[in-house]
Design a protein around this motif. Structure first.
Motif, PDB file in Angstrom:
ATOM      1  N   ARG A 295      11.846   4.651   3.575  1.00  0.00           N
ATOM      2  CA  ARG A 295      12.009   3.548   2.611  1.00  0.00           C
ATOM      3  C   ARG A 295      10.643   2.946   2.257  1.00  0.00           C
ATOM      4  O   ARG A 295      10.393   2.578   1.106  1.00  0.00           O
ATOM      5  N   ALA A 296       9.769   2.837   3.277  1.00  0.00           N
ATOM      6  CA  ALA A 296       8.429   2.299   3.018  1.00  0.00           C
ATOM      7  C   ALA A 296       7.681   3.210   2.046  1.00  0.00           C
ATOM      8  O   ALA A 296       6.949   2.743   1.178  1.00  0.00           O
ATOM      9  N   ALA A 297       7.897   4.517   2.177  1.00  0.00           N
ATOM     10  CA  ALA A 297       7.175   5.479   1.334  1.00  0.00           C
ATOM     11  C   ALA A 297       7.685   5.492  -0.095  1.00  0.00           C
ATOM     12  O   ALA A 297       6.983   5.906  -1.013  1.00  0.00           O
ATOM     13  N   MET A 298       8.948   5.052  -0.301  1.00  0.00           N
ATOM     14  CA  MET A 298       9.477   5.025  -1.664  1.00  0.00           C
ATOM     15  C   MET A 298       8.861   3.898  -2.481  1.00  0.00           C
ATOM     16  O   MET A 298       9.057   3.851  -3.691  1.00  0.00           O
ATOM     17  N   GLY A 299       8.184   2.980  -1.814  1.00  0.00           N
ATOM     18  CA  GLY A 299       7.477   1.942  -2.541  1.00  0.00           C
ATOM     19  C   GLY A 299       8.408   0.872  -3.056  1.00  0.00           C
ATOM     20  O   GLY A 299       9.582   0.843  -2.734  1.00  0.00           O
ATOM     21  N   ARG A 300       7.827  -0.015  -3.822  1.00  0.00           N
ATOM     22  CA  ARG A 300       8.550  -1.200  -4.292  1.00  0.00           C
ATOM     23  C   ARG A 300       8.882  -1.049  -5.758  1.00  0.00           C
ATOM     24  O   ARG A 300       8.124  -0.498  -6.519  1.00  0.00           O
ATOM     25  N   GLU A 301      10.061  -1.610  -6.119  1.00  0.00           N
ATOM     26  CA  GLU A 301      10.467  -1.520  -7.540  1.00  0.00           C
ATOM     27  C   GLU A 301       9.574  -2.380  -8.402  1.00  0.00           C
ATOM     28  O   GLU A 301       9.048  -3.369  -7.936  1.00  0.00           O
TER      29      GLU A 301
ATOM     30  N   THR B  50       0.850  -1.198   0.000  1.00  0.00           N
ATOM     31  CA  THR B  50       0.000   0.000   0.000  1.00  0.00           C
ATOM     32  C   THR B  50       0.889   1.252   0.000  1.00  0.00           C
ATOM     33  O   THR B  50       1.868   1.296   0.735  1.00  0.00           O
ATOM     34  N   PRO B  51       0.542   2.267  -0.813  1.00  0.00           N
ATOM     35  CA  PRO B  51       1.340   3.502  -0.813  1.00  0.00           C
ATOM     36  C   PRO B  51       1.388   4.152   0.577  1.00  0.00           C
ATOM     37  O   PRO B  51       0.367   4.181   1.278  1.00  0.00           O
TER      38      PRO B  51
ATOM     39  N   GLY C  13      -4.324   4.137   0.914  1.00  0.00           N
ATOM     40  CA  GLY C  13      -2.977   4.556   1.284  1.00  0.00           C
ATOM     41  C   GLY C  13      -2.821   4.497   2.792  1.00  0.00           C
ATOM     42  O   GLY C  13      -3.817   4.349   3.512  1.00  0.00           O
ATOM     43  N   ILE C  14      -1.571   4.593   3.244  1.00  0.00           N
ATOM     44  CA  ILE C  14      -1.301   4.670   4.676  1.00  0.00           C
ATOM     45  C   ILE C  14      -0.706   6.053   4.945  1.00  0.00           C
ATOM     46  O   ILE C  14       0.370   6.383   4.428  1.00  0.00           O
ATOM     47  N   ALA C  15      -1.439   6.887   5.704  1.00  0.00           N
ATOM     48  CA  ALA C  15      -0.924   8.204   6.086  1.00  0.00           C
ATOM     49  C   ALA C  15      -0.181   8.054   7.408  1.00  0.00           C
ATOM     50  O   ALA C  15      -0.667   7.391   8.322  1.00  0.00           O
ATOM     51  N   VAL C  16       1.013   8.647   7.481  1.00  0.00           N
ATOM     52  CA  VAL C  16       1.838   8.499   8.684  1.00  0.00           C
ATOM     53  C   VAL C  16       2.042   9.864   9.318  1.00  0.00           C
ATOM     54  O   VAL C  16       2.469  10.811   8.652  1.00  0.00           O
TER      55      VAL C  16
END
Ligand code: TXA
Ligand code: MG
Length: 329
Positions: A323-329, A240-241, A302-305
């Motif tokens: 790093r979590a916010a940069m998402g997955r390749e 999730t973004p 999405g997940i707002a932090v």
């Protein structure tokens, strides 16, 4: 090795520790608790076991592993300690600190585990189950976090199962971990360097060294190789973004909160998990990966932090969140 669709899970006790040691001797892969996160252990001197470990995690073999040992004496057999490294080891081991040091000439750890580098990452874990397994096995154990490569690190045996069941030989369940983020990694170079913020706050290390830790030059060294090769940007990523420093909640988002005062719009959240209602950073670190995993399963848009302070353990928490916010390749 018998790897079926599931992997046996044993509650941590004497028999489980003995089974873990036997499995390591036989070249097997054993997940076990440490105080930071669960690790996936293999005999550090057995290249075949290490090759299986990279395959089980889906981890690129250019990303070296941390060797776990029982004490400083065992560490000194595989790495050369200068005065600064010795001081850090004496104050902080056992505990959530990994030191990167030159390998000794007769270092028994397989080249595959260190990705051909002439340095080695070492740590002495504090968790009693990890220590018992190291004692029973009697040699160095390489142990990356026990997750699929690219996922957030596991802080419970259930997390390990959901990523690796059927891919590894044994899981030892020691309950929830204490710290919740991975160890701090210090490169013991001429100027000691913070290679990864983690479970031991930078400030405590700097107090013992009597100097500031230098920052790695933009994640790469002179020859273009990352200094901590595993610290590629998108690494600790849920599906999730993730949106950082949220000042208000948007429609369809779940909220990862911090502190007692929630952001405007929080009442519309699909789900709220609070890292620490009392704004305690140790509590927030312990909850971080489990909460990210949970919020990742809710189907939120999405997940707002909410913002987390940058001091103490906050440096590691914010690093993992970025790093979590940069998402997955
Ligand atoms: O808390 C922890 O450190 C956990 C528990 C299980 O001990 N382990 C862990 O391992 O986080 P792993 O493999 O997920 O992360 C190890 C990091 C990687 O970023 C890797 O690139 C780096 O350590 N590393 C290993 N050897 C290195 C070396 N010789 N020089 C620089 N970085 C190194
Ligand atoms: Mg990892």
């Amino acid at each position: 090795m018998n790897v079926g669709p599931t992997t046996p899970l044993l509650p941590a006790n004497e028999a489980a520790v003995a089974a873990a040691a036997r499995c390591l001797v036989a070249g097997g892969l054993v997940a076990f608790p440490t105080e930071t996160v669960y690790g996936l252990g293999a005999d550090a001197t057995n290249p075949a076991a290490i090759a299986r470990l990279y395959a089980a995690k889906g981890r690129p073999a250019f990303n070296p592993l941390i060797a776990h040992v029982g004490d400083l004496v065992a560490a000194m057999r595989i790495a050369r300690f200068d005065a600064q490294a010795t001081a850090l080891a004496q104050v902080f081991w056992p505990g959530p600190l990994t030191l990167v040091l030159p390998r000794t000439k007769d270092c028994a750890v397989a080249d595959l585990a260190t990705a051909g580098l002439d340095t080695i990452a070492i740590r002495v874990p504090a968790d009693p189950v990890a220590r018992a397994i190291l004692r029973a096995f009697g040699g160095p154990v390489v142990a990356p976090s026990a997750n699929l490569s690219g996922h957030v690190s596991p802080t419970s045996a259930a997390h390990v199962q959901s990523d690796l069941a059927g891919r590894i030989d044994l899981i030892i369940d020691g309950g929830a971990v204490e710290v919740g983020v991975e160890s701090t990694i210090v490169g013991c170079f001429e100027a000691p360097m913070l290679l990864r913020a983690g479970g031991l706050p930078r400030e405590e290390i700097e107090r013992v060294l009597g100097r500031r830790l230098v920052q790695p030059p933009d994640d790469t060294s002179d020859n273009g190789q990352p200094l901590a090769p595993g610290m590629l940007a998108a690494h600790y990523a849920p599906r999730t973004p993730v949106r950082l420093n949220a000042g208000r909640l948007e429609a369809g988002e779940a909220l990862l909160a911090f502190g007692s005062v929630l952001v405007p719009g929080a009442d519309t959240a699909t789900m709220i998990l609070n890292l620490s209602p009392q704004s305690n950073l140790a509590e927030a670190a312990a909850n971080l990966f489990g909460y990210l995993r949970l919020l990742d399963t809710t189907g939120a848009r999405g997940i707002a932090v909410m913002p987390v302070p940058q001091h103490g353990l906050g440096e590691a928490i914010n690093d993992r969140l970025r790093r979590a916010a940069m998402g997955r390749e």
